[in-house]
Enzyme design. Structure first.
Site, PDB file in Angstrom:
ATOM      1  N   GLY A 252       0.784  -1.233   0.000  1.00  0.00           N
ATOM      2  CA  GLY A 252       0.000   0.000   0.000  1.00  0.00           C
ATOM      3  C   GLY A 252       0.817   1.284   0.000  1.00  0.00           C
ATOM      4  O   GLY A 252       0.334   2.333   0.434  1.00  0.00           O
TER       5      GLY A 252
ATOM      6  N   ASN B  22       1.661   3.021  -2.606  1.00  0.00           N
ATOM      7  CA  ASN B  22       0.980   3.952  -3.527  1.00  0.00           C
ATOM      8  C   ASN B  22      -0.262   4.536  -2.868  1.00  0.00           C
ATOM      9  O   ASN B  22      -0.564   5.718  -3.028  1.00  0.00           O
ATOM     10  CB  ASN B  22       0.599   3.244  -4.831  1.00  0.00           C
ATOM     11  CG  ASN B  22       1.752   3.216  -5.815  1.00  0.00           C
ATOM     12  OD1 ASN B  22       2.154   4.256  -6.332  1.00  0.00           O
ATOM     13  ND2 ASN B  22       2.303   2.029  -6.059  1.00  0.00           N
TER      14      ASN B  22
ATOM     15  N   MET C 138      -4.237  -7.321  -6.874  1.00  0.00           N
ATOM     16  CA  MET C 138      -3.817  -8.516  -7.606  1.00  0.00           C
ATOM     17  C   MET C 138      -4.959  -9.324  -8.225  1.00  0.00           C
ATOM     18  O   MET C 138      -4.735 -10.408  -8.747  1.00  0.00           O
ATOM     19  CB  MET C 138      -2.977  -9.433  -6.694  1.00  0.00           C
ATOM     20  CG  MET C 138      -1.707  -8.786  -6.187  1.00  0.00           C
ATOM     21  SD  MET C 138      -0.664  -8.138  -7.513  1.00  0.00           S
ATOM     22  CE  MET C 138       0.045  -9.668  -8.134  1.00  0.00           C
TER      23      MET C 138
ATOM     24  N   HIS D 266       1.142   0.329 -13.296  1.00  0.00           N
ATOM     25  CA  HIS D 266       1.831  -0.903 -13.670  1.00  0.00           C
ATOM     26  C   HIS D 266       3.334  -0.634 -13.729  1.00  0.00           C
ATOM     27  O   HIS D 266       3.765   0.359 -14.314  1.00  0.00           O
ATOM     28  CB  HIS D 266       1.310  -1.377 -15.033  1.00  0.00           C
ATOM     29  CG  HIS D 266       1.920  -2.674 -15.456  1.00  0.00           C
ATOM     30  ND1 HIS D 266       1.507  -3.889 -14.941  1.00  0.00           N
ATOM     31  CD2 HIS D 266       2.934  -2.948 -16.307  1.00  0.00           C
ATOM     32  CE1 HIS D 266       2.230  -4.854 -15.476  1.00  0.00           C
ATOM     33  NE2 HIS D 266       3.095  -4.314 -16.308  1.00  0.00           N
TER      34      HIS D 266
HETATM   35  C1  GRF Z   1       3.585  -1.503  -7.454  1.00  0.00           C
HETATM   36  O1  GRF Z   1       4.834  -1.727  -8.026  1.00  0.00           O
HETATM   37  C2  GRF Z   1       2.507  -1.488  -8.486  1.00  0.00           C
HETATM   38  O2  GRF Z   1       2.915  -0.975  -9.696  1.00  0.00           O
HETATM   39  C3  GRF Z   1       2.236  -2.949  -8.590  1.00  0.00           C
HETATM   40  O3  GRF Z   1       2.335  -3.487  -7.325  1.00  0.00           O
HETATM   41  C4  GRF Z   1       3.167  -2.653  -6.552  1.00  0.00           C
HETATM   42  C5  GRF Z   1       2.335  -2.220  -5.396  1.00  0.00           C
HETATM   43  O4  GRF Z   1       3.061  -1.528  -4.452  1.00  0.00           O
HETATM   44  N1  GRF Z   1       1.442  -3.436  -9.575  1.00  0.00           N
HETATM   45  P1  GRF Z   1       2.344  -0.861  -3.198  1.00  0.00           P
HETATM   46  O5  GRF Z   1       1.410  -1.898  -2.597  1.00  0.00           O
HETATM   47  O6  GRF Z   1       1.614   0.353  -3.667  1.00  0.00           O
HETATM   48  O7  GRF Z   1       3.473  -0.529  -2.253  1.00  0.00           O
END
Ligand code: GRF
Length: 194
Positions: free
Chosen positions: A20, A22, A95, A114
């Site tokens: 999490g 992001n 996912m 992505h």
């Molecule tokens: C990121 O690299 C995103 O692009 C991907 O999964 C990762 C998630 O990271 N598809 P987070 O959970 O936001 O730390």
């Protein structure tokens, strides 16, 4: 002052499955002075997703969805989206693949980040595949979600150099840092027209 009259921040839901980072970054951006959005809902398919802690920390509604039955799971999500007047969905390390009918309900209103320069390396293991192919650059992409995996219209991308001694972990770390720069920028672009 006049500019603010009638302006309402857009309601966003973020879907996660893991760390999490992001999500956390988007929440922080939503607190900025000129932000045009607020994160009001967090959905996770994973009970153990570390990112769920941000729901408590920032007092944001959350729901953990049991995905054993996709149709039921998506119905539950749709109910919450409607009830909470969600205007845009941001997938951030989510996912699960959304069904066509779910995507149709939110046409043009689901974004994903992505970790590759799409259309290269759709799916998983993007960093290792870029290293194995001896690419000079990889990066990250924010795109609209459509019925094909990682194939929706690209909103914005950021290139990241691949070094000779790069490992999957090192590259992933540098790209994630750029993701945190890119997702808010993409939102700014998208929200102007929403
Ligand atoms: C990121 O690299 C995103 O692009 C991907 O999964 C990762 C998630 O990271 N598809 P987070 O959970 O936001 O730390």
């Amino acid at each position: 002052m006049a500019k603010l009259i009638g302006f309402k921040k857009k309601n966003i839901a973020v879907f996660i499955s893991g760390t999490g980072s992001n999500l956390k970054n988007l929440i922080k951006h939503s607190f900025k002075k000129n932000s045009k959005f607020k994160i009001i809902y967090i959905i996770s398919d994973n009970f153990n997703a570390k990112g769920l802690k941000y729901a408590k920390k920032y007092m944001i509604k959350k729901k953990i969805i049991n995905y054993k039955n996709i149709k039921l799971a998506e119905n539950k999500i749709l109910i919450e989206m409607k009830k909470n007047e969600i205007e845009l969905i941001c997938l951030a390390g989510f996912m699960k693949i959304l069904s066509n009918s779910f995507i149709k309900r939110f046409r043009g209103k689901i974004l994903n980040i992505h970790p590759s320069l799409l259309p290269k390396y759709k799916g998983l293991n993007t960093h290792q595949r870029a290293i194995n192919n001896k690419d000079k650059f990889s990066g990250c992409t924010v795109h609209y979600v459509n019925s094909k995996l990682d194939a929706g219209k690209i909103i914005i991308q950021k290139k990241v150099r691949i070094f000779k001694n790069d490992t999957n972990e090192k590259l992933a770390k540098r790209i994630l840092k750029q993701e945190h720069y890119l997702y808010p920028k993409a939102l700014k672009k998208v929200l102007i027209n929403l």
